[in-house]
Scaffold this motif. Structure first.
Motif, PDB file in Angstrom:
ATOM      1  N   SER A 441      18.891 -33.005  41.007  1.00 53.08           N
ATOM      2  CA  SER A 441      18.247 -31.780  41.485  1.00 53.08           C
ATOM      3  C   SER A 441      17.893 -30.652  40.719  1.00 53.08           C
ATOM      4  CB  SER A 441      18.283 -31.805  43.078  1.00 53.08           C
ATOM      5  OG  SER A 441      17.486 -31.032  43.776  1.00 53.08           O
ATOM      6  N   CYS A 442      17.324 -31.020  39.454  1.00 45.83           N
ATOM      7  CA  CYS A 442      17.360 -29.988  38.598  1.00 45.83           C
ATOM      8  C   CYS A 442      16.159 -29.193  38.217  1.00 45.83           C
ATOM      9  CB  CYS A 442      17.843 -30.692  37.188  1.00 45.83           C
ATOM     10  SG  CYS A 442      17.983 -29.593  36.102  1.00 45.83           S
ATOM     11  N   MET A 443      16.036 -28.166  38.760  1.00 49.50           N
ATOM     12  CA  MET A 443      14.942 -27.242  38.614  1.00 49.50           C
ATOM     13  C   MET A 443      14.543 -27.245  37.137  1.00 49.50           C
ATOM     14  SD  MET A 443      15.812 -23.993  40.986  1.00 49.50           S
ATOM     15  CE  MET A 443      14.369 -23.040  40.896  1.00 49.50           C
ATOM     16  N   GLY A 444      13.174 -27.649  37.095  1.00 49.89           N
ATOM     17  CA  GLY A 444      12.743 -27.454  35.746  1.00 49.89           C
ATOM     18  C   GLY A 444      12.516 -29.061  35.173  1.00 49.89           C
ATOM     19  N   TYR A 445      13.097 -30.145  35.876  1.00 47.57           N
ATOM     20  CA  TYR A 445      12.673 -31.355  35.463  1.00 47.57           C
ATOM     21  C   TYR A 445      11.171 -31.737  35.712  1.00 47.57           C
ATOM     22  CZ  TYR A 445      13.196 -36.390  36.032  1.00 47.57           C
ATOM     23  OH  TYR A 445      13.000 -37.844  36.121  1.00 47.57           O
ATOM     24  N   GLU A 446      10.806 -31.330  36.712  1.00 45.91           N
ATOM     25  CA  GLU A 446       9.208 -31.730  37.108  1.00 45.91           C
ATOM     26  C   GLU A 446       8.475 -31.848  36.048  1.00 45.91           C
ATOM     27  OE1 GLU A 446      11.017 -29.097  38.502  1.00 45.91           O
ATOM     28  OE2 GLU A 446      11.346 -29.240  40.280  1.00 45.91           O
ATOM     29  N   ILE A 447       8.154 -30.777  35.260  1.00 48.26           N
ATOM     30  CA  ILE A 447       6.946 -31.128  34.463  1.00 48.26           C
ATOM     31  C   ILE A 447       7.121 -31.968  33.324  1.00 48.26           C
ATOM     32  CG2 ILE A 447       5.150 -29.892  33.052  1.00 48.26           C
ATOM     33  CD1 ILE A 447       5.123 -27.436  35.175  1.00 48.26           C
ATOM     34  N   ALA A 448       8.569 -31.694  32.703  1.00 44.78           N
ATOM     35  CA  ALA A 448       9.061 -32.357  31.747  1.00 44.78           C
ATOM     36  C   ALA A 448       9.106 -34.002  32.041  1.00 44.78           C
ATOM     37  CB  ALA A 448      10.324 -31.804  31.287  1.00 44.78           C
ATOM     38  N   MET A 474      10.875 -23.807  34.184  1.00 47.65           N
ATOM     39  CA  MET A 474      10.477 -24.613  33.086  1.00 47.65           C
ATOM     40  C   MET A 474       9.164 -25.175  33.034  1.00 47.65           C
ATOM     41  SD  MET A 474      13.046 -26.686  30.591  1.00 47.65           S
ATOM     42  CE  MET A 474      13.465 -27.954  31.737  1.00 47.65           C
ATOM     43  N   ALA A 475       8.100 -24.603  32.827  1.00 49.03           N
ATOM     44  CA  ALA A 475       6.791 -25.051  32.729  1.00 49.03           C
ATOM     45  C   ALA A 475       6.083 -25.505  31.388  1.00 49.03           C
ATOM     46  CB  ALA A 475       5.605 -24.034  33.159  1.00 49.03           C
ATOM     47  N   ASN A 476       7.110 -25.154  30.527  1.00 45.27           N
ATOM     48  CA  ASN A 476       6.664 -25.165  28.993  1.00 45.27           C
ATOM     49  C   ASN A 476       6.118 -26.652  28.660  1.00 45.27           C
ATOM     50  OD1 ASN A 476       9.680 -24.503  29.611  1.00 45.27           O
ATOM     51  ND2 ASN A 476       9.533 -26.170  28.056  1.00 45.27           N
ATOM     52  N   GLU A 477       6.437 -27.623  28.910  1.00 43.01           N
ATOM     53  CA  GLU A 477       6.174 -28.747  28.780  1.00 43.01           C
ATOM     54  C   GLU A 477       4.466 -29.294  29.074  1.00 43.01           C
ATOM     55  OE1 GLU A 477       7.843 -30.304  26.334  1.00 43.01           O
ATOM     56  OE2 GLU A 477       9.280 -28.277  26.566  1.00 43.01           O
ATOM     57  N   ILE A 478       3.756 -28.374  29.675  1.00 40.43           N
ATOM     58  CA  ILE A 478       2.320 -28.495  29.762  1.00 40.43           C
ATOM     59  C   ILE A 478       2.035 -28.673  28.319  1.00 40.43           C
ATOM     60  CG2 ILE A 478       0.348 -27.131  30.205  1.00 40.43           C
ATOM     61  CD1 ILE A 478       1.798 -26.080  32.915  1.00 40.43           C
ATOM     62  N   VAL A 479       2.478 -27.777  27.574  1.00 39.85           N
ATOM     63  CA  VAL A 479       1.982 -27.519  26.270  1.00 39.85           C
ATOM     64  C   VAL A 479       2.089 -28.941  25.499  1.00 39.85           C
ATOM     65  CG1 VAL A 479       2.351 -26.770  23.844  1.00 39.85           C
ATOM     66  CG2 VAL A 479       2.734 -25.173  26.067  1.00 39.85           C
ATOM     67  N   THR A 480       3.342 -29.444  25.550  1.00 41.35           N
ATOM     68  CA  THR A 480       3.398 -30.996  25.176  1.00 41.35           C
ATOM     69  C   THR A 480       2.575 -32.074  25.602  1.00 41.35           C
ATOM     70  OG1 THR A 480       5.978 -30.295  24.940  1.00 41.35           O
ATOM     71  CG2 THR A 480       5.469 -32.520  24.278  1.00 41.35           C
ATOM     72  N   ALA A 540      -0.545 -20.768  33.839  1.00 37.88           N
ATOM     73  CA  ALA A 540      -0.920 -22.121  33.511  1.00 37.88           C
ATOM     74  C   ALA A 540      -2.001 -22.304  32.388  1.00 37.88           C
ATOM     75  CB  ALA A 540      -1.017 -22.789  34.619  1.00 37.88           C
ATOM     76  N   LYS A 541      -2.838 -21.280  32.637  1.00 36.86           N
ATOM     77  CA  LYS A 541      -4.175 -21.479  31.876  1.00 36.86           C
ATOM     78  C   LYS A 541      -3.513 -21.136  30.517  1.00 36.86           C
ATOM     79  CE  LYS A 541      -9.059 -20.420  32.699  1.00 36.86           C
ATOM     80  NZ  LYS A 541      -9.603 -20.193  31.188  1.00 36.86           N
ATOM     81  N   SER A 542      -2.756 -20.030  30.280  1.00 39.33           N
ATOM     82  CA  SER A 542      -2.572 -19.609  29.058  1.00 39.33           C
ATOM     83  C   SER A 542      -1.896 -20.655  28.006  1.00 39.33           C
ATOM     84  CB  SER A 542      -1.574 -18.353  29.104  1.00 39.33           C
ATOM     85  OG  SER A 542      -0.406 -18.583  29.439  1.00 39.33           O
ATOM     86  N   LEU A 543      -1.290 -21.825  28.905  1.00 41.48           N
ATOM     87  CA  LEU A 543      -0.692 -22.732  28.153  1.00 41.48           C
ATOM     88  C   LEU A 543      -1.481 -23.849  27.731  1.00 41.48           C
ATOM     89  CD1 LEU A 543       2.878 -23.148  30.384  1.00 41.48           C
ATOM     90  CD2 LEU A 543       2.159 -21.735  28.147  1.00 41.48           C
ATOM     91  N   GLY A 544      -2.825 -23.777  28.102  1.00 44.51           N
ATOM     92  CA  GLY A 544      -3.912 -24.824  27.715  1.00 44.51           C
ATOM     93  C   GLY A 544      -4.307 -25.559  28.735  1.00 44.51           C
ATOM     94  N   ALA A 545      -3.751 -25.408  30.023  1.00 39.78           N
ATOM     95  CA  ALA A 545      -4.295 -26.446  31.279  1.00 39.78           C
ATOM     96  C   ALA A 545      -5.323 -26.097  31.941  1.00 39.78           C
ATOM     97  CB  ALA A 545      -3.192 -26.326  32.326  1.00 39.78           C
ATOM     98  N   HIS A 546      -6.119 -26.795  32.405  1.00 40.64           N
ATOM     99  CA  HIS A 546      -7.337 -26.728  33.343  1.00 40.64           C
ATOM    100  C   HIS A 546      -6.624 -26.097  34.671  1.00 40.64           C
ATOM    101  CE1 HIS A 546     -11.126 -27.104  35.225  1.00 40.64           C
ATOM    102  NE2 HIS A 546     -10.491 -28.230  35.923  1.00 40.64           N
ATOM    103  N   VAL A 547      -7.132 -25.204  35.062  1.00 38.32           N
ATOM    104  CA  VAL A 547      -6.446 -24.669  36.218  1.00 38.32           C
ATOM    105  C   VAL A 547      -7.428 -24.496  37.396  1.00 38.32           C
ATOM    106  CG1 VAL A 547      -5.363 -22.730  37.407  1.00 38.32           C
ATOM    107  CG2 VAL A 547      -4.754 -23.347  35.004  1.00 38.32           C
TER     108      VAL A 547
END
Ligand SMILES: Cc1ncc(C[n+]2csc(CCOP(=O)(O)OP(=O)(O)O)c2C)c(N)n1
Ligand SMILES: [Mg+2]
Length: 620
Positions: A441-448, A474-480, A540-547
């Motif tokens: 149950s690791c916070m940060g797993y979700e987007i990655a 950990m939202a950073n993998e939106i970029v990936t 989220a928008k700043s990372l390149g996602a459609h929001v």
């Protein structure tokens, strides 16, 4: 014997790209690629080798922990038949992987980690990022991987690879032993050349077998099942990894034995199968938990019996309850003093079906399960349509996502209050449609993790459901996801802090202390000022996602429909009421409350806690 001169890194990559796995006659490559973040500890070694071997495709990530989550999620989606390699520099890049390595090992998911390591030659020590100890030079931060790895090795000479790599593969492809495998690669050794035997690089196929049950134990199991008045199956992740879901549905239907599902096992049965009792345990349904409380025989299939499943060992209150455990791992098969059927889940269900030919549970047991199933479906409908707020309830958000998604789409989650609500409320229609990381149950797993699922199943829409706390971690993998054009649908549930731990804190008498995202209040000195001005949509928008920002149920549904039409990662931000929680049903979780305190609320919670603890049992 023919030899080929390669660096250690080149040899490792050349070996890994030639590893295949086969099960039931279907074969495929074991490694889908290599995730990595380069630094001085791997850029000239593994980095150079990857450049020279594009067949093992290199993928970039933003954070080393995240890339291991991505690899583990990919492996879970592929039923452990394929995964990624993860390479890092030395020091912090390496230790960033430790958390996710633990997650992979706990969830029994294969990931191969290649952290860079300090110089084996030592003459230039201490090198940048080296941990020194006065008592030994035979130690680095990578020793921290030992307790979280199923196999751990340090390659201090190039020729050690020849014996280490097959061991790594043996463990990774073993359904019994699998988890994180760590091969620490000193940065000088990575670049050293050696004359490797060419045979090391021939294609190898690792066959995943389906061990069948022992005949004597199988007969005993059949006797126990025939003798049982009200048996219950608990389906865990092993049912899904073994692709035993159809065999389970047939077995349940023929025998009339109802099925409850763990987090990893959810999806074992279609939600509207009349014998599906839904979620088991702390985050379970009334039907599953009442049946568990009364049952005289639990048949656990592919489950590790976490405390969420056993309700901290309070779930089974029948004094005569016995357990039959079907598990590929003897370690799990023996839990609860069970009759251990150490076997592949599908093979065991087939054999058991045959041995039990013609047997059926008492008709009223089946009828009761079917009634529980219908009653629960009505409760889910109620919670999907609560008409709360706005801000709306989390149950309504889950309902909207469930109703907009197709049967084969995947919902994914890991931490916070969403996992419990999803366990209860998600209507699963496909064995791979529900992906919860609930071993760690690791916070940060979700987007990655969502990225890993999308890479494994590009034809399915992936719905990542993530709380604001996990998102901020950990939202950073939106970029990936944008870099690789793997579109995710991210439903970001904003309740301004930790609804889950806030609720837990209230239940232990602490009133939600430290669980809200609020300013420090000059008057009280505490974190109980105004809400923080975080703009998650802008983030989220700043990372390149459609929001898309949604405010209520209709706008949320419209946003979800719009997201289906886009091909870029879309983040839907929806505010929910943190105090409007999906209730618990007939269960309990052991979270110890302070035995002494000056706070009346804590004293009261402690008294309640002691009552709960009194129901805990040793299942011997
Ligand atoms: C890495 C990590 N740190 C801490 C925790 C403990 N924890 C579990 S849920 C939670 C809060 C999650 O907040 P959020 O994502 O907003 O979900 P909510 O509780 O609001 O539903 C915390 C801190 C955890 N599971 N993982
Ligand atoms: Mg939250």
């Amino acid at each position: 014997m023919a030899k080929i001169r390669l660096t250690t890194a080149q040899a490792a990559i050349r070996f890994l790209k030639n590893q295949h796995v086969a099960r039931d006659g279907r074969e495929g490559r074991f490694f889908a690629g290599c995730f990595g973040i380069f630094g001085h500890g791997n850029v000239a070694g593994i980095g150079q080798a990857l450049q020279e071997n594009p067949e093992l495709l290199y993928y970039q990530a933003r954070n080393e922990q995240a890339m291991v989550h991505t690899a583990a999620a990919y492996a879970k989606m592929r039923n452990r038949l394929s995964t990624f390699v993860c390479t890092t520099s030395i020091g912090p890049g390496a230790t960033n992987m430790v958390t996710a390595a633990a997650g992979a090992t706990i969830n029994r998911l294969p990931v191969l980690l290649l952290p860079g390591d300090i110089f084996a030659r030592r003459n230039v020590a201490p090198v940048l990022q080296q941990l020194e100890q006065p008592y030994s030079q035979d130690l680095s931060v990578n020793d921290a991987f030992k307790p979280v790895s199923r196999y751990w090795d340090r390659i201090n000479r190039p020729d050690q690879l020849i014996t280490a790599l097959p061991e790594a593969m043996r463990v990774l492809t073993s359904p019994v032993e699998t988890g994180a495998v760590t091969l620490a690669l000193p940065q000088d050794v990575q670049a050293e050349a050696f004359d490797y035997p060419e045979a090391l690089f021939e294609k190898r196929t690792w066959t995943i077998s389906r061990p069948r049950p022992d005949e004597t134990l199988l007969k005993t199991a059949a006797q126990w099942i025939r003798a049982s008045r009200a048996p219950l199956i608990i389906a865990g992740g092993g049912v899904i990894y073994s692709e035993a879901t159809e065999a389970l549905a047939r077995f349940a239907d023929r025998t009339g034995i109802p099925v409850a599902e763990t987090q990893a096992g959810k999806g074992s049965l279609h939600y509207d199968n009349p014998l599906s009792l839904g979620a088991m345990g702390v985050t379970g349904t009334p039907g599953a938990n009442i049946t568990a409380r009364e049952t005289d025989l639990v048949i656990g299939i592919g489950t590790r019996y976490s405390d969420f499943t056993t309700a901290s060992k309070t779930a089974f209150q029948n004094a005569r309850v016995r357990f039959i455990n079907i598990n590929i791992a003897g370690f799990d098969a023996h839990k609860q003093a069970a009759l251990p059927i150490v076997a592949d889940a599908r093979a065991a269900l087939e054999d058991l079906s045959e041995t039990l030919e013609g047997h059926h549970v008492p008709a009223e047991h089946r009828a009761r399960a079917e009634q529980f199933n219908r009653q629960w479906d009505a409760e889910v409908s109620r919670l999907y349509n609560l008409e709360h707020g706005p801000p709306i309830s989390q149950g309504e958000v889950i309902g909207a996502v469930n109703q907009v998604s197709d049967p084969q789409d995947v919902v994914l989650c890991a931490a916070g209050s969403l996992p419990g609500d999803l366990h209860k409320l998600w209507r699963t229609q496909d064995p791979k449609g529900y992906h919860l990381e609930y071993g760690y149950s690791c916070m940060g797993y979700e987007i990655a993790g969502g990225l890993g699922v999308k890479m494994a199943a590009p034809d399915r829409e992936v719905y990542v459901m993530v709380g604001d706390g996990s998102y901020l971690m950990m939202a950073n993998e939106i970029v990936t996801s944008i870099q690789e054009r793997h579109k995710l649908n991210i439903v970001l549930v904003n309740n301004h802090g930790f609804s889950s731990i806030g609720g837990l804190s209230q239940s232990v008498g602490s009133g939600g202390f430290g669980t809200r995202y609020r300013y420090r209040n000059a008057k009280t000195g505490q974190l109980d000022g105004d809400l923080l001005p975080v703009d998650l949509a802008a983030n989220a928008k700043s990372l390149g996602a459609h929001v898309i920002q949604a405010a209520d149920l209709p706008s949320l549904t419209a946003a979800l429909q719009e997201a289906r039409q886009t091909d870029v990662t879309t983040v839907i931000v929806i505010e929910t009421d943190p105090e409007e929680r999906v209730p618990g049903y007939e269960s309990w979780w052991d979270v110890p409350v302070a035995e002494v305190s000056e706070m009346a609320s804590v004293q009261k919670a402690r008294a309640e806690y002691e009552k709960g603890r009194g129901r805990e049992q040793h299942l011997l």
